[in-house]
Design an enzyme around this catalytic site. Sequence first.
Site, PDB file in Angstrom:
ATOM      1  N   CYS A   2       0.850  -1.160  -0.008  1.00 18.15           N
ATOM      2  CA  CYS A   2      -0.011   0.017   0.071  1.00 18.15           C
ATOM      3  C   CYS A   2       0.849   1.301  -0.070  1.00 18.15           C
ATOM      4  O   CYS A   2       2.107   1.271   0.333  1.00 18.15           O
ATOM      5  CB  CYS A   2      -0.842   0.151   1.276  1.00 18.15           C
ATOM      6  SG  CYS A   2      -1.894  -1.458   1.501  1.00 18.15           S
ATOM      7  N   ARG A  27       3.301   1.497  -7.045  1.00 24.96           N
ATOM      8  CA  ARG A  27       3.727   0.471  -5.962  1.00 24.96           C
ATOM      9  C   ARG A  27       2.703  -0.510  -6.104  1.00 24.96           C
ATOM     10  O   ARG A  27       2.301  -1.550  -5.404  1.00 24.96           O
ATOM     11  CB  ARG A  27       3.303   1.019  -4.366  1.00 24.96           C
ATOM     12  CG  ARG A  27       4.676   1.790  -4.161  1.00 24.96           C
ATOM     13  CD  ARG A  27       4.082   2.803  -2.741  1.00 24.96           C
ATOM     14  NE  ARG A  27       4.086   1.916  -1.555  1.00 24.96           N
ATOM     15  CZ  ARG A  27       5.374   1.663  -0.814  1.00 24.96           C
ATOM     16  NH1 ARG A  27       6.366   2.305  -1.074  1.00 24.96           N
ATOM     17  NH2 ARG A  27       5.016   1.105   0.391  1.00 24.96           N
ATOM     18  N   TRP A  74      -3.135  -2.080  -2.012  1.00 22.08           N
ATOM     19  CA  TRP A  74      -2.710  -3.490  -2.372  1.00 22.08           C
ATOM     20  C   TRP A  74      -3.648  -4.453  -1.411  1.00 22.08           C
ATOM     21  O   TRP A  74      -3.163  -4.749  -0.522  1.00 22.08           O
ATOM     22  CB  TRP A  74      -1.254  -3.557  -2.717  1.00 22.08           C
ATOM     23  CG  TRP A  74      -0.902  -4.825  -3.129  1.00 22.08           C
ATOM     24  CD1 TRP A  74      -0.650  -5.684  -2.193  1.00 22.08           C
ATOM     25  CD2 TRP A  74      -0.697  -5.271  -4.182  1.00 22.08           C
ATOM     26  NE1 TRP A  74      -0.168  -6.953  -2.863  1.00 22.08           N
ATOM     27  CE2 TRP A  74      -0.054  -6.831  -4.446  1.00 22.08           C
ATOM     28  CE3 TRP A  74      -1.014  -4.881  -5.549  1.00 22.08           C
ATOM     29  CZ2 TRP A  74      -0.080  -7.269  -5.448  1.00 22.08           C
ATOM     30  CZ3 TRP A  74      -0.751  -5.599  -6.684  1.00 22.08           C
ATOM     31  CH2 TRP A  74      -0.102  -6.870  -6.673  1.00 22.08           C
ATOM     32  N   ASN A 100      -0.021   0.705   5.862  1.00 23.01           N
ATOM     33  CA  ASN A 100       0.695  -0.502   4.994  1.00 23.01           C
ATOM     34  C   ASN A 100       1.255  -1.328   5.953  1.00 23.01           C
ATOM     35  O   ASN A 100       2.201  -1.029   6.756  1.00 23.01           O
ATOM     36  CB  ASN A 100       1.698   0.591   4.124  1.00 23.01           C
ATOM     37  CG  ASN A 100       2.330  -0.396   3.486  1.00 23.01           C
ATOM     38  OD1 ASN A 100       1.847  -1.642   3.063  1.00 23.01           O
ATOM     39  ND2 ASN A 100       3.761  -0.362   3.392  1.00 23.01           N
ATOM     40  N   GLY A 101       0.985  -2.751   5.391  1.00 23.13           N
ATOM     41  CA  GLY A 101       1.513  -3.861   6.269  1.00 23.13           C
ATOM     42  C   GLY A 101       0.555  -4.793   6.496  1.00 23.13           C
ATOM     43  O   GLY A 101      -0.523  -4.906   5.809  1.00 23.13           O
ATOM     44  N   GLU A 482      15.265 -22.029 -13.408  1.00 26.55           N
ATOM     45  CA  GLU A 482      14.784 -20.630 -13.186  1.00 26.55           C
ATOM     46  C   GLU A 482      16.096 -19.717 -13.515  1.00 26.55           C
ATOM     47  O   GLU A 482      15.700 -18.454 -13.889  1.00 26.55           O
ATOM     48  CB  GLU A 482      14.195 -20.537 -11.602  1.00 26.55           C
ATOM     49  CG  GLU A 482      14.033 -19.067 -11.393  1.00 26.55           C
ATOM     50  CD  GLU A 482      12.864 -18.384 -12.043  1.00 26.55           C
ATOM     51  OE1 GLU A 482      12.183 -19.178 -12.838  1.00 26.55           O
ATOM     52  OE2 GLU A 482      12.848 -17.257 -11.958  1.00 26.55           O
ATOM     53  N   LYS A 486      15.876 -16.252 -16.087  1.00 25.98           N
ATOM     54  CA  LYS A 486      16.009 -14.966 -15.935  1.00 25.98           C
ATOM     55  C   LYS A 486      17.218 -14.407 -17.004  1.00 25.98           C
ATOM     56  O   LYS A 486      17.018 -13.401 -17.450  1.00 25.98           O
ATOM     57  CB  LYS A 486      16.851 -15.047 -14.538  1.00 25.98           C
ATOM     58  CG  LYS A 486      15.830 -15.242 -13.386  1.00 25.98           C
ATOM     59  CD  LYS A 486      14.791 -14.179 -13.123  1.00 25.98           C
ATOM     60  CE  LYS A 486      13.502 -13.832 -13.472  1.00 25.98           C
ATOM     61  NZ  LYS A 486      12.638 -15.196 -13.626  1.00 25.98           N
ATOM     62  N   GLU A 489      15.616 -13.998 -20.615  1.00 24.60           N
ATOM     63  CA  GLU A 489      14.529 -13.024 -20.447  1.00 24.60           C
ATOM     64  C   GLU A 489      15.116 -11.658 -20.375  1.00 24.60           C
ATOM     65  O   GLU A 489      14.399 -10.500 -20.824  1.00 24.60           O
ATOM     66  CB  GLU A 489      13.184 -13.235 -19.813  1.00 24.60           C
ATOM     67  CG  GLU A 489      13.387 -12.980 -18.138  1.00 24.60           C
ATOM     68  CD  GLU A 489      12.163 -13.232 -17.467  1.00 24.60           C
ATOM     69  OE1 GLU A 489      11.302 -12.961 -18.169  1.00 24.60           O
ATOM     70  OE2 GLU A 489      11.947 -13.872 -16.251  1.00 24.60           O
ATOM     71  N   HIS A 505      24.698 -37.103 -21.854  1.00 20.02           N
ATOM     72  CA  HIS A 505      23.708 -37.504 -22.722  1.00 20.02           C
ATOM     73  C   HIS A 505      23.340 -36.411 -24.005  1.00 20.02           C
ATOM     74  O   HIS A 505      22.215 -36.399 -24.705  1.00 20.02           O
ATOM     75  CB  HIS A 505      22.176 -37.754 -22.167  1.00 20.02           C
ATOM     76  CG  HIS A 505      22.311 -38.931 -21.200  1.00 20.02           C
ATOM     77  ND1 HIS A 505      22.670 -40.430 -21.505  1.00 20.02           N
ATOM     78  CD2 HIS A 505      22.464 -38.876 -19.938  1.00 20.02           C
ATOM     79  CE1 HIS A 505      22.775 -41.068 -20.474  1.00 20.02           C
ATOM     80  NE2 HIS A 505      22.584 -40.246 -19.468  1.00 20.02           N
ATOM     81  N   LYS A 604       4.208  -8.329 -18.348  1.00 19.76           N
ATOM     82  CA  LYS A 604       4.114  -8.897 -17.029  1.00 19.76           C
ATOM     83  C   LYS A 604       3.413 -10.278 -16.853  1.00 19.76           C
ATOM     84  O   LYS A 604       3.524 -10.873 -15.907  1.00 19.76           O
ATOM     85  CB  LYS A 604       4.138  -7.895 -16.077  1.00 19.76           C
ATOM     86  CG  LYS A 604       3.869  -8.342 -14.701  1.00 19.76           C
ATOM     87  CD  LYS A 604       5.578  -8.972 -14.359  1.00 19.76           C
ATOM     88  CE  LYS A 604       5.506  -9.138 -12.687  1.00 19.76           C
ATOM     89  NZ  LYS A 604       6.688  -9.917 -12.466  1.00 19.76           N
TER      90      LYS A 604
HETATM   91  C1  AGP Z   1       8.987 -14.922 -15.254  1.00 18.33           C
HETATM   92  O1  AGP Z   1      10.178 -14.167 -14.837  1.00 18.33           O
HETATM   93  C2  AGP Z   1       8.207 -14.475 -16.329  1.00 18.33           C
HETATM   94  N1  AGP Z   1       7.955 -12.960 -16.183  1.00 18.33           N
HETATM   95  C3  AGP Z   1       7.170 -15.333 -16.728  1.00 18.33           C
HETATM   96  O2  AGP Z   1       7.902 -16.625 -17.004  1.00 18.33           O
HETATM   97  C4  AGP Z   1       6.102 -15.458 -15.670  1.00 18.33           C
HETATM   98  O3  AGP Z   1       6.566 -16.206 -14.608  1.00 18.33           O
HETATM   99  C5  AGP Z   1       4.874 -16.314 -16.313  1.00 18.33           C
HETATM  100  O4  AGP Z   1       4.444 -15.376 -17.265  1.00 18.33           O
HETATM  101  C6  AGP Z   1       3.867 -16.729 -15.324  1.00 18.33           C
HETATM  102  O5  AGP Z   1       3.209 -15.430 -14.902  1.00 18.33           O
HETATM  103  P1  AGP Z   1       2.245 -15.757 -13.463  1.00 18.33           P
HETATM  104  O6  AGP Z   1       3.023 -16.159 -12.529  1.00 18.33           O
HETATM  105  O7  AGP Z   1       1.771 -14.418 -13.465  1.00 18.33           O
HETATM  106  O8  AGP Z   1       1.161 -16.731 -13.912  1.00 18.33           O
END
Ligand code: AGP
Length: 609
Positions: A2, A27, A74, A100-101, A482, A486, A489, A505, A604
């Site tokens: 928030c 935020r 939020w 906020n919290g 993961e 990173k 992307e 393999h 996002k």
């Molecule tokens: C992760 O860094 C990416 N932004 C992307 O893979 C993301 O995790 C994926 O689109 C899933 O999003 P969500 O967790 O909002 O479902």
Amino acid sequence: MCGIVGYIGKNEAWPILLEGLKRLEYRGYDSAGLAVLSNGAIDVRKAVGKLKALEACIKDNPPAGSVGVGHTRWATHGRPSDENAHPHTDCSGRITVVHNGIIENYLELRTELEGRGHKFTSETDTEVAAHLIEEYYAGDLASAVREAAKKLDGSFALVVMAQDEPRCLVGARRHSPLVVGLGDGETFLASDVSAFLRYTRRVIYVDDDIVVSVGSSDVRLFDLDGAEVEKAAETVDWDAAMAERGGYDHFMLKEIHEQPRALRDTMRGRLNPDLARIELPGINLSEEDIRRIERIVMIACGTAYHASIAGKYAIEELCRIPVEVDVASELRYRDPIIDERTLAIVISQSGETIDTIVGLREAKRKGAKAVAVTNVVGSLAARESDGVLYTYAGPEIAVASTKAYTTQLMVLYLIALYLAQVRGTIDESRAAALRAALWELPGQAEVILNDYSEVVKAAERYYCFNGFLYMARGINLASALEGALKMKEIAYIHAEGYAAGEMKHGPIAMIDPTFVTIAIAVQSKTYDKILNNIKEVKARSGEVIAVANTHDETITNYADRVIRVPQTEELLSPVLVAIPLQLMAYYVACNRSPNVDQPRNLAKTVTVE
Ligand code: AGP
């Protein structure tokens, strides 16, 4: 998280509050409100949705007055709605609060307050603060706020205004940020300096368990016992954009550094300081439901899918329930074997990813109960699942998911321990050891974030390389996948995560001096195996960066560089391993100068197929 802003001075409050809230929009929020002390009474305006909805409540009949508080919410407790938007008032309407919290003990406080006749009008944790202050108020607002703050468990930044004390605002904080802005004949209180930077750069950062009472030209700080304390003012040299990022160059780096707080907030109320047991009120499964589960299917995409892989290892080891993980975009089209004895765990930061939502609907159509693990209150995943366990990471602005991932892991560990607790599938000594290790994770994450110079140096060495291979064994396969995502992307470099046992393999054919291998070599039952894999890479002139534990001396005989993380249970180590891998991708990307927070071609939230 928030956003809070308070103003007391010589000008009309509402335009300043609205402008401050606009500065805090980054935020993330789902509703907003403000209150102004106007003609001797508190005039509250609030609306669900974006600030333009709040402006519509104000513009034809603005509240006159030069003292007020504002808030962008939020949602964490209680869905986004007009009633749940802040400010919240006490029964009399003479005291109003923005917060906020997370007030962890709000349910027991609310029960006590209602038992003493208080009437609540919202579902929020915040409203208990307004009624508590009301009970303690006897003409000294700062004293009433101090007494109320002593009763609150959890995290809070509060700003309080009272009709009977028209020339002061009172703030209090614990774990959630609160800063005082010292203007010329006017004073501000806010979650961060962004809200008032255009008016003043002179600030006082309020410390934990401090109550601050401000007038238009005076500031007094007190500890919770009422003793006055001194705190020097500082001058902020950030510009507005830097202020929004808390002084970090990118939201991604800010969010990486928020992980200790996010992990603590996600544990709150679920693993209590006594570490005696796990409580998951939101899971909405009876113990009988839990005993009847015969298999689990995890539904997720991207980073959330990687979290589900770690979740699979944890749940299978601790609960002895078979867990199937699959990217949602595949699962939804292959007529998965799901029935009423299946539990579907849906993982999604946004709670809106279309493939994940369709996978959830398919699982429910086939009879499964569904539990969502999501970061957004009231999201589709939350609304369409039978139970929901929120990650309390706060808004994740950067496209590259970081704090959402580690808090998803936290929730999945809590689920694994809770299911095992109910099904009696691990002995208490192992369960206690894991609970204690979970509790330590946020502090261990802070250790990593206090010094990652080795990561920065490695990024400077390797940012121009053409390929990265991340190899791991066991649960850290999730970390390898993961870490590679990173790098892909945000640095736009080809990177692959691989089970280290698979090197021979095929992937080992790629190894040459232009290729970097990141080996995850924290203490584990397969540690000697990963050492052998490192030797295989070195024998082919590949460069190896190892992620290993702090006191591991062996690894230096194998890897070219070592990045250290504190040692924890192997099962929990992905939470810590993730952080240097996030930082590695971040600093490589910064050296290659793509747009770190908004990488090309990415959104996002993927709400379209
Ligand atoms: C992760 O860094 C990416 N932004 C992307 O893979 C993301 O995790 C994926 O689109 C899933 O999003 P969500 O967790 O909002 O479902």
